[in-house]
Design an enzyme around this catalytic site. Structure first.
Site, PDB file in Angstrom:
ATOM      1  N   ARG A  37       0.827  -1.223   0.000  1.00 17.99           N
ATOM      2  CA  ARG A  37       0.000   0.000   0.000  1.00 17.99           C
ATOM      3  C   ARG A  37       0.855   1.265   0.000  1.00 17.99           C
ATOM      4  NH1 ARG A  37      -3.420   3.210   3.801  1.00 17.99           N
ATOM      5  NH2 ARG A  37      -5.408   3.668   2.780  1.00 17.99           N
ATOM      6  N   ILE A  63      -7.474   7.359  -1.329  1.00 19.15           N
ATOM      7  CA  ILE A  63      -7.329   5.896  -1.311  1.00 19.15           C
ATOM      8  C   ILE A  63      -8.126   5.457  -0.089  1.00 19.15           C
ATOM      9  CG2 ILE A  63      -5.078   6.153  -0.115  1.00 19.15           C
ATOM     10  CD1 ILE A  63      -4.207   3.467  -1.230  1.00 19.15           C
ATOM     11  N   SER A  64      -8.967   4.434  -0.257  1.00 20.93           N
ATOM     12  CA  SER A  64      -9.868   4.040   0.824  1.00 20.93           C
ATOM     13  C   SER A  64      -9.121   3.437   2.009  1.00 20.93           C
ATOM     14  CB  SER A  64     -10.889   3.019   0.311  1.00 20.93           C
ATOM     15  OG  SER A  64     -11.530   3.504  -0.839  1.00 20.93           O
ATOM     16  N   GLN A  65      -9.814   3.455   3.138  1.00 21.57           N
ATOM     17  CA  GLN A  65      -9.309   2.869   4.382  1.00 21.57           C
ATOM     18  C   GLN A  65      -9.146   1.348   4.198  1.00 21.57           C
ATOM     19  OE1 GLN A  65     -12.380   3.465   7.223  1.00 21.57           O
ATOM     20  NE2 GLN A  65     -11.449   2.141   8.754  1.00 21.57           N
ATOM     21  N   PRO A  66      -8.036   0.777   4.633  1.00 30.49           N
ATOM     22  CA  PRO A  66      -7.813  -0.667   4.450  1.00 30.49           C
ATOM     23  C   PRO A  66      -8.968  -1.547   4.930  1.00 30.49           C
ATOM     24  CG  PRO A  66      -5.797   0.357   5.200  1.00 30.49           C
ATOM     25  CD  PRO A  66      -6.847   1.424   5.227  1.00 30.49           C
TER      26      PRO A  66
END
Ligand code: SAH
Length: 219
Positions: A37, A63-66
């Site tokens: 990431r 970028i989205s949260q994991p």
């Protein structure tokens, strides 16, 4: 940070923020342990790459949260070999996770510089199962249809008609559904008999899907 240190940070994220919060699909957990990431976030934010939060990637996008990436991927119930349509390439991170699961990924990004950067990054990292197109994902990707699954990483008021048509019978869909008034619900659905029946999963906050799915005033 050395590659070993990045790897350790990634493993900790998977255990603490994904498994620790209830993600159970071992294939998803393993895929997210493999995708670097830190290579998908701007260099100045790399130190935060394995924190469980969304990060800015420029052009007002994120970028989205994991945890949310893991949850959405798990909801698609992928076994490998599926053809998946992604709305909103962004950094390319979600697409890389899907590719790690053995899927052929067709991902569309509206913002040209983001799409170009993601394409370059994915090539550099060897994700040759990911195909990036720049344009309005409203149109889906007719030449690659039918898709076994679709993932929206931008909030949409509905599944655009062309995408609905490009999904195979029984296809799974996961999307942040924009219900207006700033309220979004992550929903999972299955296409059956030409329509999608949805089940709510959680409240979420995504950037809006823009373009043809919106009125001119909304864009
Ligand atoms: N999946 C991404 C996160 C994307 S954020 C990742 O893993 O990094 C949502 C993205 O959707 C943004 O980059 C935004 O530009 C894009 N987007 C918004 N509307 C779109 C549309 N109509 N077609 C394609 N992309 C769109």
């Amino acid at each position: 940070m050395t590659e070993q240190e990045w790897k350790a940070a990634r493993r900790l994220m998977v255990e603490r923020d994904l498994r620790g919060r209830g993600v159970k699909d071992e294939r998803v957990l393993a895929a997210m342990e493999r995708v670097p990431r830190h290579r998908f976030v701007p260099p100045e934010l790399r130190a935060h790459a394995y924190e469980d939060r969304a990060l800015p990637i420029g052009h007002g996008q994120t970028i989205s949260q994991p945890y949310i990436v893991a949850l959405m991927t798990e909801l698609l119930e992928l076994r490998g070999g599926e053809k998946v349509l992604e709305v909103g390439t962004g950094s390319g991170y979600q697409a890389a996770v899907l590719a790690e699961l053995g899927c052929e990924v067709y991902t569309v990004e509206l913002v040209e510089p983001l799409g170009k950067a993601a394409k370059h990054r994915l090539e550099e990292l060897g994700y040759d199962r990911v195909h990036v197109r720049i344009g309005d994902a409203y149109h889906g990707w007719p030449e690659a249809a039918p898709f076994d699954a679709a993932i929206f990483t931008a909030a949409t008021p509905r599944v655009p008609e062309p995408i609905l048509e490009q999904l195979s019978e029984g296809a799974r869909i996961v999307a942040p559904l924009d219900e207006g008034a700033g309220y979004q619900t992550l929903v999972v659905g299955r296409k059956e008999g030409g329509r999608v029946s949805w089940s709510p999963v959680a409240g979420v906050a995504f950037v809006p899907m823009r373009g043809l799915v919106r009125t001119p005033e909304e864009n």
